[in-house]
Design a protein around this motif. Structure first.
Motif, PDB file in Angstrom:
ATOM      1  N   LEU A   1       8.194   2.393  30.019  1.00 18.29           N
ATOM      2  CA  LEU A   1       7.639   2.048  28.702  1.00 18.29           C
ATOM      3  C   LEU A   1       8.622   2.365  27.582  1.00 18.29           C
ATOM      4  O   LEU A   1       8.648   1.678  26.564  1.00 18.29           O
ATOM      5  N   ARG A   2       9.395   3.411  27.760  1.00 20.23           N
ATOM      6  CA  ARG A   2      10.358   3.793  26.727  1.00 20.23           C
ATOM      7  C   ARG A   2      11.426   2.721  26.572  1.00 20.23           C
ATOM      8  O   ARG A   2      11.946   2.530  25.489  1.00 20.23           O
ATOM      9  N   GLY A   3      11.768   2.059  27.671  1.00 22.92           N
ATOM     10  CA  GLY A   3      12.684   0.925  27.609  1.00 22.92           C
ATOM     11  C   GLY A   3      11.833  -0.294  27.288  1.00 22.92           C
ATOM     12  O   GLY A   3      10.856  -0.232  26.551  1.00 22.92           O
ATOM     13  N   SER A   4      12.171  -1.373  27.860  1.00 22.74           N
ATOM     14  CA  SER A   4      11.333  -2.565  27.653  1.00 22.74           C
ATOM     15  C   SER A   4      10.895  -3.127  29.001  1.00 22.74           C
ATOM     16  O   SER A   4      10.698  -4.317  29.140  1.00 22.74           O
ATOM     17  N   GLY A   5      10.765  -2.225  30.003  1.00 20.89           N
ATOM     18  CA  GLY A   5      10.409  -2.659  31.350  1.00 20.89           C
ATOM     19  C   GLY A   5       8.922  -2.833  31.545  1.00 20.89           C
ATOM     20  O   GLY A   5       8.094  -2.510  30.687  1.00 20.89           O
ATOM     21  N   ASP A   6       8.597  -3.349  32.702  1.00 21.45           N
ATOM     22  CA  ASP A   6       7.201  -3.542  33.108  1.00 21.45           C
ATOM     23  C   ASP A   6       6.695  -2.225  33.687  1.00 21.45           C
ATOM     24  O   ASP A   6       7.026  -1.872  34.819  1.00 21.45           O
ATOM     25  N   ALA A   7       5.907  -1.482  32.924  1.00 17.92           N
ATOM     26  CA  ALA A   7       5.461  -0.141  33.331  1.00 17.92           C
ATOM     27  C   ALA A   7       4.677  -0.168  34.639  1.00 17.92           C
ATOM     28  O   ALA A   7       4.935   0.635  35.535  1.00 17.92           O
ATOM     29  N   CYS A   8       3.729  -1.068  34.754  1.00 17.72           N
ATOM     30  CA  CYS A   8       2.902  -1.102  35.972  1.00 17.72           C
ATOM     31  C   CYS A   8       3.696  -1.614  37.165  1.00 17.72           C
ATOM     32  O   CYS A   8       3.468  -1.179  38.291  1.00 17.72           O
ATOM     33  N   GLY A   9       4.631  -2.507  36.942  1.00 14.57           N
ATOM     34  CA  GLY A   9       5.491  -2.983  38.031  1.00 14.57           C
ATOM     35  C   GLY A   9       6.371  -1.866  38.568  1.00 14.57           C
ATOM     36  O   GLY A   9       6.521  -1.698  39.786  1.00 14.57           O
ATOM     37  N   VAL A  10       6.963  -1.099  37.659  1.00 14.71           N
ATOM     38  CA  VAL A  10       7.797   0.034  38.071  1.00 14.71           C
ATOM     39  C   VAL A  10       6.936   1.091  38.758  1.00 14.71           C
ATOM     40  O   VAL A  10       7.333   1.669  39.779  1.00 14.71           O
ATOM     41  N   ALA A  11       5.746   1.359  38.225  1.00 12.09           N
ATOM     42  CA  ALA A  11       4.838   2.334  38.830  1.00 12.09           C
ATOM     43  C   ALA A  11       4.439   1.891  40.241  1.00 12.09           C
ATOM     44  O   ALA A  11       4.441   2.701  41.173  1.00 12.09           O
ATOM     45  N   ALA A  12       4.131   0.605  40.415  1.00  9.79           N
ATOM     46  CA  ALA A  12       3.733   0.089  41.725  1.00  9.79           C
ATOM     47  C   ALA A  12       4.872   0.233  42.726  1.00  9.79           C
ATOM     48  O   ALA A  12       4.652   0.641  43.878  1.00  9.79           O
ATOM     49  N   SER A  13       6.075  -0.072  42.307  1.00 12.19           N
ATOM     50  CA  SER A  13       7.236   0.055  43.188  1.00 12.19           C
ATOM     51  C   SER A  13       7.460   1.508  43.598  1.00 12.19           C
ATOM     52  O   SER A  13       7.717   1.808  44.767  1.00 12.19           O
ATOM     53  N   THR A  14       7.342   2.411  42.656  1.00 10.77           N
ATOM     54  CA  THR A  14       7.540   3.837  42.940  1.00 10.77           C
ATOM     55  C   THR A  14       6.454   4.353  43.879  1.00 10.77           C
ATOM     56  O   THR A  14       6.738   5.095  44.824  1.00 10.77           O
ATOM     57  N   VAL A  15       5.222   3.968  43.629  1.00 11.96           N
ATOM     58  CA  VAL A  15       4.104   4.393  44.476  1.00 11.96           C
ATOM     59  C   VAL A  15       4.292   3.875  45.898  1.00 11.96           C
ATOM     60  O   VAL A  15       4.109   4.610  46.869  1.00 11.96           O
ATOM     61  N   ARG A  16       4.689   2.627  46.034  1.00 10.59           N
ATOM     62  CA  ARG A  16       4.896   2.015  47.350  1.00 10.59           C
ATOM     63  C   ARG A  16       6.018   2.729  48.115  1.00 10.59           C
ATOM     64  O   ARG A  16       5.907   2.983  49.303  1.00 10.59           O
ATOM     65  N   ARG A  17       7.100   3.085  47.413  1.00 12.43           N
ATOM     66  CA  ARG A  17       8.209   3.797  48.071  1.00 12.43           C
ATOM     67  C   ARG A  17       7.800   5.193  48.523  1.00 12.43           C
ATOM     68  O   ARG A  17       8.459   5.792  49.358  1.00 12.43           O
ATOM     69  N   ASN A  18       6.725   5.714  47.967  1.00 10.82           N
ATOM     70  CA  ASN A  18       6.231   7.035  48.358  1.00 10.82           C
ATOM     71  C   ASN A  18       5.079   6.946  49.354  1.00 10.82           C
ATOM     72  O   ASN A  18       4.349   7.923  49.554  1.00 10.82           O
ATOM     73  N   GLY A  19       4.894   5.793  49.966  1.00 10.99           N
ATOM     74  CA  GLY A  19       3.929   5.651  51.048  1.00 10.99           C
ATOM     75  C   GLY A  19       2.484   5.511  50.613  1.00 10.99           C
ATOM     76  O   GLY A  19       1.578   5.808  51.385  1.00 10.99           O
ATOM     77  N   ALA A  20       2.248   5.052  49.396  1.00  9.63           N
ATOM     78  CA  ALA A  20       0.876   4.890  48.910  1.00  9.63           C
ATOM     79  C   ALA A  20       0.685   3.458  48.412  1.00  9.63           C
ATOM     80  O   ALA A  20       1.628   2.665  48.366  1.00  9.63           O
ATOM     81  N   ARG A  21      -0.545   3.147  48.059  1.00 10.27           N
ATOM     82  CA  ARG A  21      -0.868   1.829  47.505  1.00 10.27           C
ATOM     83  C   ARG A  21      -1.431   2.025  46.109  1.00 10.27           C
ATOM     84  O   ARG A  21      -2.303   2.879  45.891  1.00 10.27           O
ATOM     85  N   LEU A  22      -0.942   1.253  45.153  1.00  4.14           N
ATOM     86  CA  LEU A  22      -1.431   1.341  43.777  1.00  4.14           C
ATOM     87  C   LEU A  22      -2.796   0.670  43.700  1.00  4.14           C
ATOM     88  O   LEU A  22      -2.937  -0.518  43.960  1.00  4.14           O
ATOM     89  N   ALA A  23      -3.823   1.434  43.353  1.00  5.14           N
ATOM     90  CA  ALA A  23      -5.170   0.894  43.241  1.00  5.14           C
ATOM     91  C   ALA A  23      -5.450   0.403  41.825  1.00  5.14           C
ATOM     92  O   ALA A  23      -6.179  -0.567  41.629  1.00  5.14           O
ATOM     93  N   ALA A  24      -4.879   1.074  40.817  1.00  6.40           N
ATOM     94  CA  ALA A  24      -5.095   0.671  39.429  1.00  6.40           C
ATOM     95  C   ALA A  24      -3.948   1.194  38.576  1.00  6.40           C
ATOM     96  O   ALA A  24      -3.384   2.254  38.851  1.00  6.40           O
ATOM     97  N   CYS A  25      -3.625   0.428  37.554  1.00  5.54           N
ATOM     98  CA  CYS A  25      -2.612   0.842  36.592  1.00  5.54           C
ATOM     99  C   CYS A  25      -3.042   0.306  35.233  1.00  5.54           C
ATOM    100  O   CYS A  25      -3.408  -0.866  35.107  1.00  5.54           O
ATOM    101  N   GLU A  26      -3.011   1.168  34.246  1.00  8.87           N
ATOM    102  CA  GLU A  26      -3.380   0.709  32.897  1.00  8.87           C
ATOM    103  C   GLU A  26      -2.521   1.415  31.854  1.00  8.87           C
ATOM    104  O   GLU A  26      -2.087   2.546  32.038  1.00  8.87           O
ATOM    105  N   LEU A  27      -2.292   0.700  30.781  1.00  8.35           N
ATOM    106  CA  LEU A  27      -1.578   1.269  29.641  1.00  8.35           C
ATOM    107  C   LEU A  27      -2.617   1.806  28.670  1.00  8.35           C
ATOM    108  O   LEU A  27      -3.573   1.113  28.329  1.00  8.35           O
ATOM    109  N   VAL A  28      -2.414   3.027  28.219  1.00 11.85           N
ATOM    110  CA  VAL A  28      -3.353   3.667  27.303  1.00 11.85           C
ATOM    111  C   VAL A  28      -2.647   3.867  25.972  1.00 11.85           C
ATOM    112  O   VAL A  28      -1.683   4.624  25.875  1.00 11.85           O
ATOM    113  N   GLY A  29      -3.115   3.155  24.965  1.00 12.17           N
ATOM    114  CA  GLY A  29      -2.547   3.310  23.625  1.00 12.17           C
ATOM    115  C   GLY A  29      -1.110   2.827  23.511  1.00 12.17           C
ATOM    116  O   GLY A  29      -0.430   3.180  22.555  1.00 12.17           O
TER     117      GLY A  29
END
Length: 133
Positions: free
Chosen positions: A75-103
């Motif tokens: 978010l600090r850059g101009s990237g896709d926050a939920c896309g990056v979060a999903a990729s990181t979660v997947r690399r750690n052996g989990a599945r992203l169930a929900a992602c939301e931007l707050v404020g």
């Protein structure tokens, strides 16, 4: 020819004044030992499942924390926050169930990790301290 009581033999007391052994007691110790072993095995299996669930919960929390941090950093850059979060979660052996931007400054994620009998879930949020409220 020797005469004695019918059914008298050395095995069951044989007229020596010793009461006959109870026939129903034979093997009772074996049955008791098997029941105790079965109980210990069931208890051990339950503890193993509990340990597996706790481990999966820990992995889910780590994946959620790292995913939220990665998303907030994107978010600090101009990237896709939920896309990056999903990729990181997947690399750690989990599945992203929900992602939301707050404020617009915080990322909140919920992840799920599959385990033997079911799923373990965790949630995390990350963003600047000024965005807390």
């Amino acid at each position: 020819m020797r005469r004695g009581r019918a059914g008298a033999s050395p095995r069951n007391g044989g007229g020596s004044g010793v009461p006959p052994r109870l026939v129903g007691d034979r093997g009772a110790g074996t049955v008791l030992a098997l029941a105790l072993i079965a109980g210990v095995l069931i208890l051990g299996g339950g503890l193993a499942l509990l340990a597996q669930a706790q481990s999966a919960r820990g992995r889910a929390q780590i994946a959620a924390d790292l995913g939220a941090l990665a998303g907030a950093t994107a978010l600090r850059g101009s990237g896709d926050a939920c896309g990056v979060a999903a990729s990181t979660v997947r690399r750690n052996g989990a599945r992203l169930a929900a992602c939301e931007l707050v404020g617009g400054e915080q990322v909140r994620v919920r992840v799920v990790v599959r385990t033997g009998p079911g799923e373990a879930g965790a949630a995390a949020r990350a963003g600047p301290a000024s965005a807390r409220g």
